[in-house]
Design a protein around this motif. Structure first.
Motif, PDB file in Angstrom:
ATOM      1  N   ALA A   1       0.840  -1.195   0.000  1.00 58.25           N
ATOM      2  CA  ALA A   1       0.000   0.000   0.000  1.00 58.25           C
ATOM      3  C   ALA A   1       0.878   1.249   0.000  1.00 58.25           C
ATOM      4  O   ALA A   1       1.973   1.244   0.556  1.00 58.25           O
ATOM      5  CB  ALA A   1      -0.908  -0.001   1.224  1.00 58.25           C
ATOM      6  N   LEU A   2       0.391   2.320  -0.623  1.00 61.44           N
ATOM      7  CA  LEU A   2       1.093   3.595  -0.572  1.00 61.44           C
ATOM      8  C   LEU A   2       0.738   4.265   0.754  1.00 61.44           C
ATOM      9  O   LEU A   2      -0.401   4.185   1.203  1.00 61.44           O
ATOM     10  CB  LEU A   2       0.652   4.499  -1.732  1.00 61.44           C
ATOM     11  N   LEU A   3       1.712   4.909   1.381  1.00 64.58           N
ATOM     12  CA  LEU A   3       1.476   5.513   2.694  1.00 64.58           C
ATOM     13  C   LEU A   3       1.325   7.017   2.563  1.00 64.58           C
ATOM     14  O   LEU A   3       2.063   7.661   1.813  1.00 64.58           O
ATOM     15  CB  LEU A   3       2.644   5.175   3.631  1.00 64.58           C
ATOM     16  N   GLU A   4       0.375   7.535   3.310  1.00 62.45           N
ATOM     17  CA  GLU A   4       0.148   8.974   3.303  1.00 62.45           C
ATOM     18  C   GLU A   4       1.422   9.685   3.738  1.00 62.45           C
ATOM     19  O   GLU A   4       2.038   9.317   4.737  1.00 62.45           O
ATOM     20  CB  GLU A   4      -1.000   9.300   4.260  1.00 62.45           C
ATOM     21  N   GLY A   5       1.837  10.670   2.959  1.00 63.50           N
ATOM     22  CA  GLY A   5       3.002  11.470   3.326  1.00 63.50           C
ATOM     23  C   GLY A   5       4.317  10.963   2.767  1.00 63.50           C
ATOM     24  O   GLY A   5       5.317  11.667   2.828  1.00 63.50           O
ATOM     25  N   GLU A   6       4.344   9.756   2.220  1.00 63.30           N
ATOM     26  CA  GLU A   6       5.626   9.252   1.723  1.00 63.30           C
ATOM     27  C   GLU A   6       5.947   9.850   0.351  1.00 63.30           C
ATOM     28  O   GLU A   6       5.049  10.260  -0.385  1.00 63.30           O
ATOM     29  CB  GLU A   6       5.656   7.722   1.670  1.00 63.30           C
ATOM     30  N   GLU A   7       7.247   9.904   0.048  1.00 62.77           N
ATOM     31  CA  GLU A   7       7.669  10.495  -1.215  1.00 62.77           C
ATOM     32  C   GLU A   7       8.008   9.392  -2.204  1.00 62.77           C
ATOM     33  O   GLU A   7       8.787   8.490  -1.896  1.00 62.77           O
ATOM     34  CB  GLU A   7       8.887  11.390  -0.969  1.00 62.77           C
ATOM     35  N   LEU A   8       7.408   9.475  -3.371  1.00 66.28           N
ATOM     36  CA  LEU A   8       7.655   8.469  -4.399  1.00 66.28           C
ATOM     37  C   LEU A   8       8.149   9.156  -5.663  1.00 66.28           C
ATOM     38  O   LEU A   8       7.731  10.266  -5.979  1.00 66.28           O
ATOM     39  CB  LEU A   8       6.354   7.705  -4.712  1.00 66.28           C
TER      40      LEU A   8
ATOM     41  N   ASP B   1      10.001   4.002  -4.228  1.00 61.81           N
ATOM     42  CA  ASP B   1      10.274   4.618  -2.926  1.00 61.81           C
ATOM     43  C   ASP B   1      11.713   5.143  -2.932  1.00 61.81           C
ATOM     44  O   ASP B   1      12.449   4.940  -3.907  1.00 61.81           O
ATOM     45  CB  ASP B   1       9.969   3.633  -1.784  1.00 61.81           C
ATOM     46  N   PRO B   2      12.143   5.847  -1.866  1.00 60.15           N
ATOM     47  CA  PRO B   2      13.487   6.457  -1.881  1.00 60.15           C
ATOM     48  C   PRO B   2      14.618   5.444  -2.059  1.00 60.15           C
ATOM     49  O   PRO B   2      15.714   5.809  -2.475  1.00 60.15           O
ATOM     50  CB  PRO B   2      13.564   7.155  -0.515  1.00 60.15           C
ATOM     51  N   ASP B   3      14.364   4.156  -1.756  1.00 55.70           N
ATOM     52  CA  ASP B   3      15.392   3.136  -1.969  1.00 55.70           C
ATOM     53  C   ASP B   3      15.380   2.589  -3.394  1.00 55.70           C
ATOM     54  O   ASP B   3      16.122   1.657  -3.711  1.00 55.70           O
ATOM     55  CB  ASP B   3      15.197   1.968  -0.981  1.00 55.70           C
ATOM     56  N   GLY B   4      14.498   3.147  -4.227  1.00 55.43           N
ATOM     57  CA  GLY B   4      14.434   2.688  -5.603  1.00 55.43           C
ATOM     58  C   GLY B   4      13.608   1.433  -5.791  1.00 55.43           C
ATOM     59  O   GLY B   4      13.610   0.835  -6.865  1.00 55.43           O
ATOM     60  N   VAL B   5      12.883   1.034  -4.741  1.00 62.32           N
ATOM     61  CA  VAL B   5      12.023  -0.151  -4.846  1.00 62.32           C
ATOM     62  C   VAL B   5      10.691   0.260  -5.469  1.00 62.32           C
ATOM     63  O   VAL B   5      10.078   1.249  -5.053  1.00 62.32           O
ATOM     64  CB  VAL B   5      11.782  -0.783  -3.450  1.00 62.32           C
ATOM     65  N   VAL B   6      10.272  -0.484  -6.480  1.00 70.22           N
ATOM     66  CA  VAL B   6       8.989  -0.184  -7.131  1.00 70.22           C
ATOM     67  C   VAL B   6       7.858  -0.655  -6.216  1.00 70.22           C
ATOM     68  O   VAL B   6       7.761  -1.840  -5.898  1.00 70.22           O
ATOM     69  CB  VAL B   6       8.899  -0.883  -8.497  1.00 70.22           C
ATOM     70  N   VAL B   7       7.006   0.274  -5.784  1.00 69.04           N
ATOM     71  CA  VAL B   7       5.911  -0.100  -4.889  1.00 69.04           C
ATOM     72  C   VAL B   7       4.595  -0.255  -5.655  1.00 69.04           C
ATOM     73  O   VAL B   7       3.672  -0.909  -5.191  1.00 69.04           O
ATOM     74  CB  VAL B   7       5.748   0.902  -3.724  1.00 69.04           C
ATOM     75  N   CYS B   8       4.506   0.357  -6.820  1.00 71.51           N
ATOM     76  CA  CYS B   8       3.276   0.248  -7.610  1.00 71.51           C
ATOM     77  C   CYS B   8       3.622   0.481  -9.075  1.00 71.51           C
ATOM     78  O   CYS B   8       4.472   1.311  -9.383  1.00 71.51           O
ATOM     79  CB  CYS B   8       2.271   1.309  -7.144  1.00 71.51           C
ATOM     80  N   THR B   9       3.000  -0.283  -9.945  1.00 73.21           N
ATOM     81  CA  THR B   9       3.119  -0.018 -11.377  1.00 73.21           C
ATOM     82  C   THR B   9       1.738   0.298 -11.920  1.00 73.21           C
ATOM     83  O   THR B   9       0.790  -0.458 -11.697  1.00 73.21           O
ATOM     84  CB  THR B   9       3.715  -1.226 -12.123  1.00 73.21           C
ATOM     85  N   ALA B  10       1.635   1.450 -12.570  1.00 71.24           N
ATOM     86  CA  ALA B  10       0.361   1.869 -13.161  1.00 71.24           C
ATOM     87  C   ALA B  10       0.507   1.875 -14.675  1.00 71.24           C
ATOM     88  O   ALA B  10       1.550   2.272 -15.199  1.00 71.24           O
ATOM     89  CB  ALA B  10      -0.007   3.263 -12.666  1.00 71.24           C
ATOM     90  N   ARG B  11      -0.494   1.393 -15.364  1.00 73.42           N
ATOM     91  CA  ARG B  11      -0.491   1.417 -16.826  1.00 73.42           C
ATOM     92  C   ARG B  11      -1.736   2.134 -17.317  1.00 73.42           C
ATOM     93  O   ARG B  11      -2.842   1.803 -16.902  1.00 73.42           O
ATOM     94  CB  ARG B  11      -0.493   0.006 -17.403  1.00 73.42           C
ATOM     95  N   SER B  12      -1.539   3.099 -18.212  1.00 71.60           N
ATOM     96  CA  SER B  12      -2.662   3.841 -18.771  1.00 71.60           C
ATOM     97  C   SER B  12      -2.660   3.665 -20.271  1.00 71.60           C
ATOM     98  O   SER B  12      -1.634   3.871 -20.912  1.00 71.60           O
ATOM     99  CB  SER B  12      -2.524   5.338 -18.491  1.00 71.60           C
ATOM    100  N   GLN B  13      -3.806   3.291 -20.819  1.00 66.03           N
ATOM    101  CA  GLN B  13      -3.918   3.332 -22.274  1.00 66.03           C
ATOM    102  C   GLN B  13      -4.701   4.585 -22.627  1.00 66.03           C
ATOM    103  O   GLN B  13      -5.841   4.772 -22.176  1.00 66.03           O
ATOM    104  CB  GLN B  13      -4.647   2.109 -22.829  1.00 66.03           C
ATOM    105  N   MET B  14      -4.054   5.488 -23.369  1.00 68.44           N
ATOM    106  CA  MET B  14      -4.708   6.709 -23.806  1.00 68.44           C
ATOM    107  C   MET B  14      -5.045   6.549 -25.283  1.00 68.44           C
ATOM    108  O   MET B  14      -4.249   6.009 -26.058  1.00 68.44           O
ATOM    109  CB  MET B  14      -3.795   7.920 -23.612  1.00 68.44           C
ATOM    110  N   ILE B  15      -6.222   7.027 -25.658  1.00 65.74           N
ATOM    111  CA  ILE B  15      -6.649   6.921 -27.052  1.00 65.74           C
ATOM    112  C   ILE B  15      -6.805   8.322 -27.621  1.00 65.74           C
ATOM    113  O   ILE B  15      -7.551   9.130 -27.079  1.00 65.74           O
ATOM    114  CB  ILE B  15      -7.993   6.165 -27.169  1.00 65.74           C
ATOM    115  N   GLU B  16      -6.082   8.608 -28.697  1.00 64.32           N
ATOM    116  CA  GLU B  16      -6.273   9.864 -29.407  1.00 64.32           C
ATOM    117  C   GLU B  16      -7.259   9.581 -30.529  1.00 64.32           C
ATOM    118  O   GLU B  16      -6.935   8.889 -31.499  1.00 64.32           O
ATOM    119  CB  GLU B  16      -4.945  10.390 -29.977  1.00 64.32           C
ATOM    120  N   ARG B  17      -8.471  10.116 -30.351  1.00 62.63           N
ATOM    121  CA  ARG B  17      -9.518   9.814 -31.328  1.00 62.63           C
ATOM    122  C   ARG B  17      -9.223  10.498 -32.650  1.00 62.63           C
ATOM    123  O   ARG B  17      -8.645  11.590 -32.687  1.00 62.63           O
ATOM    124  CB  ARG B  17     -10.880  10.268 -30.791  1.00 62.63           C
TER     125      ARG B  17
END
Lengths: 139, 125
Positions: B72-79, B105-121
């Motif tokens: 989980a992402l923590l409130e106040g943490e820097e990513l 996170d500050p140690d370079g550990v990936v805590v979340c990966t988000a993927r967005s598909q954007m469509i240009e109509r």
């Protein structure tokens, strides 16, 4: 967190309904930082081919996530969540989020839940989110 | 993950969750999945404004979105956000771009990966 023994394939999540208002969509834009006029300016939305502003896909996904979190018991039990945005949501419409357990994995215990958001428009069911999925950690 | 935004997002998206137990659980953990959105939107304009991509943002809609959390992402943490374009394809005049963002996170550990598909109509003639 939900107990593994209490979850089986086909189990349905409680539906979560919400009326989408202009105020909520504006609040979401300010919080999320997506100030695309498609979600705030009716004239702009009409020029893009819609009858008026539409909710952010992420607003609708947030509602879907709320339904999943409510069922999962803890927000950090939701390990992954995804959504395909298929239909726009207009102001004043009622979106209904739901889901069903598709499969259950063991070691670690995880429920794979298919999720959706639907609404009724002019006597038809539309699917703002179709083919959503969530992976939920079980105890 | 600014506290003010976490609070705003609760207000904006979780008003519908009236169950006090659920609300209490959310507050206790201080994080919920979609708070990563604001951070992503801080990075997104740089990507869509990339002249090599040549996107017309007024024609862009959101096609699909996925999140995979290691924790989980923590409130106040820097990513930190590391974004990359995963795929681009054009079909019937519509452009499909998939953007992947690793939240580290500050140690370079990936805590979340988000993927967005954007469509240009496709532009209307």
């Amino acid at each position: 967190v939900r107990a593994r023994a209490a979850v089986s394939v086909g189990h349905e999540l409680p539906e979560l309904a919400r009326v989408v208002t202009r105020e909520d969509v504006k609040a979401y834009a300010d919080a999320g930082g997506d100030e695309n006029p498609l979600h705030q300016d009716d004239a702009f939305a009409r020029s893009a081919g819609f009858p008026g502003i539409i909710a952010h896909g992420m607003f609708t996904m947030g509602h879907m996530a709320a339904a999943v979190v409510a069922w999962a018991g803890e927000p950090d039990a939701v390990l992954a969540i995804s959504a395909q945005f298929r239909a726009p949501v207009f102001m004043g419409e009622t979106i209904v989020a739901g889901g069903r357990v598709r499969s259950v994995e063991d070691r670690p215990a995880i429920a794979v839940v298919e999720t959706w958001v639907k609404l009724e428009r002019n006597g038809r069911t539309e699917w703002p989110v179709k083919k959503g999925e969530a992976r939920v950690r079980l105890a | 993950v600014p506290s003010a935004i976490v609070k705003k997002l609760y207000a904006a998206t979780h008003k519908a969750v009236e169950d006090p137990q659920t609300n209490e659980a959310m507050t206790k953990v201080g994080a919920e999945p979609l708070t990563s959105t604001a951070a992503e939107f801080a990075a997104l304009p740089q990507i869509v404004a990339d002249r090599h991509l040549d996107l017309d943002f007024s024609r862009v809609v959101h096609g699909s979105q996925t999140y995979a959390f290691r924790r989980a992402l923590l409130e106040g943490e820097e990513l930190a956000i590391r974004a990359r374009i995963e795929s681009i394809r054009i079909r019937a005049g519509n452009g499909f771009v998939t953007i992947a963002m690793d939240l580290e996170d500050p140690d370079g550990v990936v805590v979340c990966t988000a993927r967005s598909q954007m469509i240009e109509r496709a532009a209307v003639a």
